[in-house]
Motif scaffolding. Structure first.
Motif, mmCIF file in Angstrom:
data_model
loop_
_atom_site.group_PDB
_atom_site.id
_atom_site.type_symbol
_atom_site.label_atom_id
_atom_site.label_comp_id
_atom_site.label_asym_id
_atom_site.label_seq_id
_atom_site.Cartn_x
_atom_site.Cartn_y
_atom_site.Cartn_z
ATOM 1 N N PRO A 1 102.349 -34.186 50.989
ATOM 2 C CA PRO A 1 103.026 -33.650 49.796
ATOM 3 C C PRO A 1 104.429 -34.168 49.546
ATOM 4 N N CYS B 1 94.428 -33.780 45.258
ATOM 5 C CA CYS B 1 93.877 -34.672 46.275
ATOM 6 C C CYS B 1 92.408 -34.946 45.993
ATOM 7 N N SER C 1 96.970 -33.614 56.639
ATOM 8 C CA SER C 1 97.264 -33.601 55.200
ATOM 9 C C SER C 1 98.696 -33.154 54.930
ATOM 10 N N PHE C 2 99.293 -32.412 55.864
ATOM 11 C CA PHE C 2 100.645 -31.895 55.651
ATOM 12 C C PHE C 2 101.679 -33.008 55.494
ATOM 13 N N ALA D 1 98.324 -27.648 52.189
ATOM 14 C CA ALA D 1 98.679 -28.831 51.396
ATOM 15 C C ALA D 1 97.532 -29.249 50.487
ATOM 16 N N ARG D 2 96.318 -29.217 51.012
ATOM 17 C CA ARG D 2 95.164 -29.616 50.196
ATOM 18 C C ARG D 2 94.916 -28.615 49.065
ATOM 19 N N SER E 1 98.071 -28.242 56.759
ATOM 20 C CA SER E 1 97.248 -29.235 56.062
ATOM 21 C C SER E 1 96.283 -28.576 55.096
ATOM 22 N N CYS F 1 108.289 -35.720 57.788
ATOM 23 C CA CYS F 1 108.081 -34.909 56.587
ATOM 24 C C CYS F 1 109.345 -34.223 56.097
ATOM 25 N N GLN G 1 97.260 -26.945 47.460
ATOM 26 C CA GLN G 1 98.374 -26.904 46.523
ATOM 27 C C GLN G 1 98.757 -28.274 45.962
ATOM 28 N N THR G 2 98.159 -29.343 46.484
ATOM 29 C CA THR G 2 98.495 -30.701 46.064
ATOM 30 C C THR G 2 97.245 -31.372 45.521
#
Length: 289
Positions: free
Chosen positions: A90, A42, A86-87, A36-37, A33, A266, A39-40
């Protein structure tokens, strides 16, 4: 049939004891997570209410009119956080959905009823603000895991006009309950949970989705094939209560226990993910184009 003993109920509902690698998996969720935060795109900790903990994270989409996935985390209403989940975002954001992950206060600081009201406020915020982040407020789907599955089921049959006169009666267009808890009576007799949940018979009646009228929108109830008898029953009783029209999918996911069923959500190649995509109206996986 004999009344279940406290020891039997504990063995059925203590997922961390049932899955030896649970602590490792939860740590990996938090690490994934965080990645993910980083690299994405948000927008974090947006307030949806005035109480502590009433915040949500938004993973926007550049495509206007995108379907909206609201993912509600589990943890028996007493543990974990949106930041641990968060994971989930994406892959759906890549496929063209706006993803929202709300937080809620935890038992025993607040009651389960307060948590349900918080999620209603979060969904109302999503309907009112989705368009600002690229989402279509008329395409909201709610997914949840474990306690989050319970809350997703409650949101699917919420009286939205009682929450806000501006809200549509059909605010939720579909729901996905992963290993969801739909009948709360056994939890009241499970000591390690009741210490924090503090349920009584009236709360069980008010807060068990099986006691609600069936919603007009579909709910898919999925549970891992390696989960306990009680978790499998929790999926079945919702279908029995609401019927096959409201719960058109009630299935066991092969090879899954209580934690790795979320990994299936996912995985673009999995049936669980395809079912979520079907509810959202996403017909293809953009990463393969």
């Amino acid at each position: 049939m004999a009344r279940p003993t406290e020891a039997w109920l504990t063995a059925q509902y203590d997922n961390r004891a049932r899955v030896p690698e649970a602590a490792v998996l939860l740590r990996r969720w938090a690490e994934a997570s965080s990645l993910a935060r980083s690299q994405t795109e948000c927008r974090l900790d947006i307030a949806y209410g005035e109480e502590p903990g009433e915040t949500l994270d938004v993973f926007p989409t550049p495509t206007p009119g995108a379907p909206v996935l609201v993912f509600i985390h589990g943890g028996y209403w007493r543990a974990l956080d949106k930041s641990d989940h968060s994971f989930v975002a994406p892959v759906f954001a890549d496929e063209g959905a706006l993803v929202v992950v709300p937080n809620y206060a935890l038992c025993p600081t607040v009651s389960m009823e307060r948590i349900a009201l918080q999620m209603a406020r979060a969904l109302a915020w999503v309907w009112r603000h989705a368009a600002e982040h690229g989402g279509d407020p008329n395409r909201i789907v709610v997914a949840g895991h474990s306690a989050g599955g319970h809350l997703a089921a409650m949101m699917s049959c919420c009286d939205w006009k009682a929450v806000g006169i501006d809200l549509p009666r059909d605010l939720v267009k579909g729901a996905l309950s992963l290993s969801g808890l739909h009948e709360l009576a056994p939890l009241m007799r499970t000591p390690f949970l009741q210490r924090d949940l503090r349920l009584d018979a009236e709360a069980v009646r008010r807060l068990s989705p099986v006691n609600f009228p069936a919603p007009a929108s579909p709910l898919y109830a999925l549970v891992g094939s390696e989960e306990s008898e009680e978790y499998k029953r929790q999926a079945e009783v919702l279908r029995e209560a609401w019927g096959a029209r409201a719960v058109p999918v009630c299935e066991e996911v092969a090879g899954c226990h209580h934690f790795n069923i979320v990994h299936e959500l996912c995985d673009p190649e999995s049936r669980v993910h395809r079912m979520a995509r079907h509810l959202l109206g996403l017909r293809w996986y953009s990463g393969l184009l």
